[in-house]
Design an enzyme around this catalytic site. Sequence first.
Site, PDB file in Angstrom:
ATOM      1  N   ASP A 108       1.334  -5.979   7.429  1.00 33.13           N
ATOM      2  CA  ASP A 108       0.315  -5.096   7.427  1.00 33.13           C
ATOM      3  C   ASP A 108      -0.854  -6.098   7.152  1.00 33.13           C
ATOM      4  OD1 ASP A 108      -1.902  -3.494   7.074  1.00 33.13           O
ATOM      5  OD2 ASP A 108      -0.605  -2.069   6.156  1.00 33.13           O
ATOM      6  N   TYR A 128     -11.753  -1.209   9.772  1.00 30.10           N
ATOM      7  CA  TYR A 128     -12.819  -0.648   8.888  1.00 30.10           C
ATOM      8  C   TYR A 128     -13.176  -1.243   7.666  1.00 30.10           C
ATOM      9  CZ  TYR A 128      -9.325   2.289   6.791  1.00 30.10           C
ATOM     10  OH  TYR A 128      -8.107   2.864   6.329  1.00 30.10           O
ATOM     11  N   LYS A 129     -12.252  -2.281   7.315  1.00 31.47           N
ATOM     12  CA  LYS A 129     -12.551  -3.230   6.137  1.00 31.47           C
ATOM     13  C   LYS A 129     -13.475  -4.423   6.604  1.00 31.47           C
ATOM     14  CE  LYS A 129      -8.723  -0.958   3.942  1.00 31.47           C
ATOM     15  NZ  LYS A 129      -6.970  -0.961   3.987  1.00 31.47           N
ATOM     16  N   ARG A 164     -11.973  -3.380  -8.696  1.00 31.08           N
ATOM     17  CA  ARG A 164     -11.743  -4.119  -7.719  1.00 31.08           C
ATOM     18  C   ARG A 164     -13.069  -4.357  -6.899  1.00 31.08           C
ATOM     19  NH1 ARG A 164      -8.220  -2.300  -2.545  1.00 31.08           N
ATOM     20  NH2 ARG A 164      -9.865  -0.894  -2.353  1.00 31.08           N
ATOM     21  N   PHE A 187       0.952  -1.246   0.202  1.00 31.10           N
ATOM     22  CA  PHE A 187       0.069   0.085  -0.044  1.00 31.10           C
ATOM     23  C   PHE A 187       0.857   1.221  -0.143  1.00 31.10           C
ATOM     24  CE2 PHE A 187      -3.118   2.862   2.242  1.00 31.10           C
ATOM     25  CZ  PHE A 187      -4.264   2.535   1.388  1.00 31.10           C
TER      26      PHE A 187
HETATM   27  C1  LIG Z   1      -6.491   0.126   3.818  1.00 31.48           C
HETATM   28  C2  LIG Z   1      -4.923   0.156   4.304  1.00 31.48           C
HETATM   29  C3  LIG Z   1      -4.322   0.768   5.043  1.00 31.48           C
HETATM   30  C4  LIG Z   1      -5.116   2.289   5.491  1.00 31.48           C
HETATM   31  O1  LIG Z   1      -4.275   2.717   6.444  1.00 31.48           O
HETATM   32  P1  LIG Z   1      -4.898   4.272   7.116  1.00 31.48           P
HETATM   33  O2  LIG Z   1      -3.870   4.918   8.006  1.00 31.48           O
HETATM   34  O3  LIG Z   1      -6.081   3.808   7.890  1.00 31.48           O
HETATM   35  O4  LIG Z   1      -5.287   5.218   6.311  1.00 31.48           O
HETATM   36  C5  LIG Z   1      -3.137   0.659   5.305  1.00 31.48           C
HETATM   37  N1  LIG Z   1      -2.334  -0.519   4.822  1.00 31.48           N
HETATM   38  C6  LIG Z   1      -3.122  -1.275   3.797  1.00 31.48           C
HETATM   39  C7  LIG Z   1      -2.302  -2.393   3.413  1.00 31.48           C
HETATM   40  C8  LIG Z   1      -4.369  -1.000   3.790  1.00 31.48           C
HETATM   41  O5  LIG Z   1      -5.090  -1.942   3.070  1.00 31.48           O
END
Ligand SMILES: *Cc1c(COP(=O)(O)O)cnc(C)c1O
Length: 428
Positions: A207, A232-233, A382, A128
């Site tokens: 992560d 939140y996912k 997606r 990410f």
């Molecule tokens: C959604 C996601 C994030 C989100 O990070 P925030 O700090 O909450 O914006 C981080 N890493 C990955 C791999 C994600 O999918």
Amino acid sequence: MTGDELVAEAGGLDAGDPLASFRNEFVAAEPNLVYADGNSLGRLPKAAVELAHDLVTRQWGERLIRGWNDDWLDLPERMGAKIAGLIGADPDEVIIADSTTVNLFKLSVAALQARPGRTGIVSDDLNFPSDLHSLAQSAQLLGQGHELDVVESQDGISVAAASIAEVVSAETALVCLSHVVFKSGFRHDLRELTEVAHRRGALMLWDLSHSVGSVPIDLHAADVDLAVGCTYKYLNGGPGAPAFLYVRRDLQEQLSNPLAGWMGRASMFDFDLSYEPAAGMRRFLTGTPAVLSLAMMEPGLDLVAAAGIDRLRQKSIALCEFFVRLWRSELEPLGYRLQSPLDPGQRGSHLSLGHDDGLAIDLALIEELAVIPDFRAPDNIRLGFAPLYTSFADVAELASRLSQVVVEGRQAKYRVSYRRSTSRPTVT
Ligand SMILES: *Cc1c(COP(=O)(O)O)cnc(C)c1O
């Protein structure tokens, strides 16, 4: 396959689904909407609606500052313990704080400081972007010559463990990867890559944002050092809900939080000017938590726990496999390319479809056909298959609307509008 056959098959699969009733635990304001974005923002649990009312009117409105003693102060640990049960950790190895990016920053700096003399950080280009920004910044900030080595994917879908192993060396301080990558849904092997890092004496930071709640995770079995993730996912914690961090117990006292603050201090209410880190995971807290968001994650966590991660994984695979079959028969002939691994063993719970008209199709689905996918450049539509509330009927409907857009040429209009104007929404 005819439309009727498809509906009948999906109906049969739903009838045999042991998790089917969990769908009723979520708010569904638009019955016709096909929501394929639960991997980005999970649906609202009905129980969270009640809880929100209680939090605001009674806890905040009536209890006022007494709320801290009632429940609020313990929330980071209490919610962390619930997440620990989903990721193969002990309750006192997980705590909730801040956002995933902030936690990644905290743990990456802490890890680099715990490996003095080593200057390598290894990640990959499927990670990410926020994670890579944060790692690069950690490297720079320390001013000790740390360098971020980003392993490139050959196909944009996966990265072989061997390619990562090749660059991990005796100089490497930290390996940091997304367990399930956000674009293609490719899933790294947690245990194998943790071992790769350990063999060279490096720390491993995972992560888990795109895997927690949809894929079984056993951090202890893989001997993982550090992890962060999003709530939140697939955990349905609500927009911007705070994130979690995990530190293996034997490392907790060895690492220090680079964002020190009073919430992470031993006996915080002494207001003493010296900083003595709290014992255990509390030392990774910084400032006052966002109580309302933090408390609101509980109904989603309880639903995931009640469904059981093994059953969720089974259903997730079945949903994705059903879709892949429909892609082959109905969508591939229309120019849709599967940009995810074909082997379910190498995936999380979302799939990406490429199409030369990707963004225009995405916009037409949202505007005209009551489908919410999301879009990740350059051409990925997606599709998230959140197993807690997605039905097989949803999957059939999704495939048929993806087909309808192209058959009816509905994307043409959007092709023009997004190139010419500012009508492209910021979040797609
Ligand atoms: C959604 C996601 C994030 C989100 O990070 P925030 O700090 O909450 O914006 C981080 N890493 C990955 C791999 C994600 O999918």
